[in-house]
Design a protein around this motif. Sequence first.
Motif, PDB file in Angstrom:
ATOM      1  N   MET A   1       0.833  -1.216   0.000  1.00  0.00           N
ATOM      2  CA  MET A   1       0.000   0.000   0.000  1.00  0.00           C
ATOM      3  C   MET A   1       0.866   1.265   0.000  1.00  0.00           C
ATOM      4  N   ASP A   3       2.007   3.137  -2.445  1.00  0.00           N
ATOM      5  CA  ASP A   3       1.797   4.188  -3.452  1.00  0.00           C
ATOM      6  C   ASP A   3       0.789   5.234  -2.989  1.00  0.00           C
ATOM      7  N   LEU A   5      -1.711   6.842  -4.444  1.00  0.00           N
ATOM      8  CA  LEU A   5      -3.126   6.681  -4.751  1.00  0.00           C
ATOM      9  C   LEU A   5      -3.787   5.747  -3.741  1.00  0.00           C
ATOM     10  N   SER A   6      -3.117   4.657  -3.442  1.00  0.00           N
ATOM     11  CA  SER A   6      -3.646   3.720  -2.445  1.00  0.00           C
ATOM     12  C   SER A   6      -3.783   4.404  -1.091  1.00  0.00           C
ATOM     13  N   TRP A  84      -7.939   9.161 -11.605  1.00  0.00           N
ATOM     14  CA  TRP A  84      -7.984   7.709 -11.771  1.00  0.00           C
ATOM     15  C   TRP A  84      -9.409   7.249 -12.105  1.00  0.00           C
TER      16      TRP A  84
ATOM     17  N   ASP B  14      -6.027  -0.436  -3.202  1.00  0.00           N
ATOM     18  CA  ASP B  14      -5.052  -1.501  -3.451  1.00  0.00           C
ATOM     19  C   ASP B  14      -4.749  -1.569  -4.942  1.00  0.00           C
ATOM     20  N   PRO B  15      -3.466  -1.495  -5.305  1.00  0.00           N
ATOM     21  CA  PRO B  15      -3.083  -1.436  -6.709  1.00  0.00           C
ATOM     22  C   PRO B  15      -3.485  -2.685  -7.498  1.00  0.00           C
ATOM     23  N   THR B  16      -3.448  -3.848  -6.857  1.00  0.00           N
ATOM     24  CA  THR B  16      -3.864  -5.079  -7.545  1.00  0.00           C
ATOM     25  C   THR B  16      -5.331  -4.990  -7.934  1.00  0.00           C
ATOM     26  N   ARG B  18      -7.159  -2.271  -8.254  1.00  0.00           N
ATOM     27  CA  ARG B  18      -7.373  -1.244  -9.281  1.00  0.00           C
ATOM     28  C   ARG B  18      -6.988  -1.775 -10.654  1.00  0.00           C
ATOM     29  N   ALA B  19      -5.905  -2.551 -10.711  1.00  0.00           N
ATOM     30  CA  ALA B  19      -5.490  -3.136 -11.993  1.00  0.00           C
ATOM     31  C   ALA B  19      -6.541  -4.114 -12.509  1.00  0.00           C
TER      32      ALA B  19
END
Lengths: 125, 125
Positions: A1, A3, A5-6, A84, B14-16, B18-19
């Motif tokens: 976490m 980054d 944005l997160s 985003w 969470d980047p995962t 969002r991806a």
Amino acid sequence: MTDNLSQTFSALADPTRRAMLARLTMGEANVSDLAKPFLKSMSLPAITKHLKVLENAGLVTKTKDAQWRPCKLNATPLQDAADWMEPYRAFWEESFDRLDEYLKEVQSKKNKKVKTKEKKNARKS
Amino acid sequence: MTDNLSQTFSALADPTRRAMLARLTMGEANVSDLAKPFLKSMSLPAITKHLKVLENAGLVTKTKDAQWRPCKLNATPLQDAADWMEPYRAFWEESFDRLDEYLKEVQSKKNKKVKTKEKKNARKS
DNA sequence: TTTATAATTAACCAAAGAGTTAATTAACCG
DNA sequence: CGGTTAATTAACTCTTTGGTTAATTATAAA
């Protein structure tokens, strides 16, 4: 976490913190000002922690004035969040359009039924 | 964290995840399709869990086709998130304006300096 | 110089989150 | 039927989060 944005989304994922941000749109506020609406349901240290989360996310900047800590809203991280989300707008608007179409459709069916009823009633009377 | 908005923001934190949502803007995908880019760094059950978070937030709907589970994006919860952010737009745009002003200001100072330098150089030569 | 106010820090706890491996379910296919 | 593929569930670990109370710091004010 790690980054940004997160971290921003994570900071927003709590109603207390969102309320604190909302309060700050009305202008600067000390920690105790921000705490006031919540002191019935949680302690001051809890507020300090929430504030820390907002600070770490860059959403609030805290300064110093004697024993007070005036806090200021910094909305710039929200811009990245909004950016985003932007590409998804087409998707939620599309589903709104479909709902709209559906409502128009059932509405027109309803009208037809009403007209039929009117005919029946006309025959009755 | 029981409210919808918190659940939405939390799911986005969470980047995962969002991806995975980004992938779903390209169209339906099975669990293993969604998992593929991440299997080097995490296991399939981890993906299943992330997907569950997205489902619980109402951002993804999972259907059934033999042994596959086609997943579809549902962006409607993002609308509430965007609506919540909207009032803050004025604030981040305002700070952009201030940045813009500042940049114009330093730019004009720079120009003056350049002109001064030119004068100096003119004197030199 | 004591006392009151504003806020933070420390130490702790319980629950939630994010991951793992191993086992299990469910459907298809030869 | 037996094997393969797709996905989930179970059981466990570790870390983070969100809260507590009690103690501490720092400033102002009497």
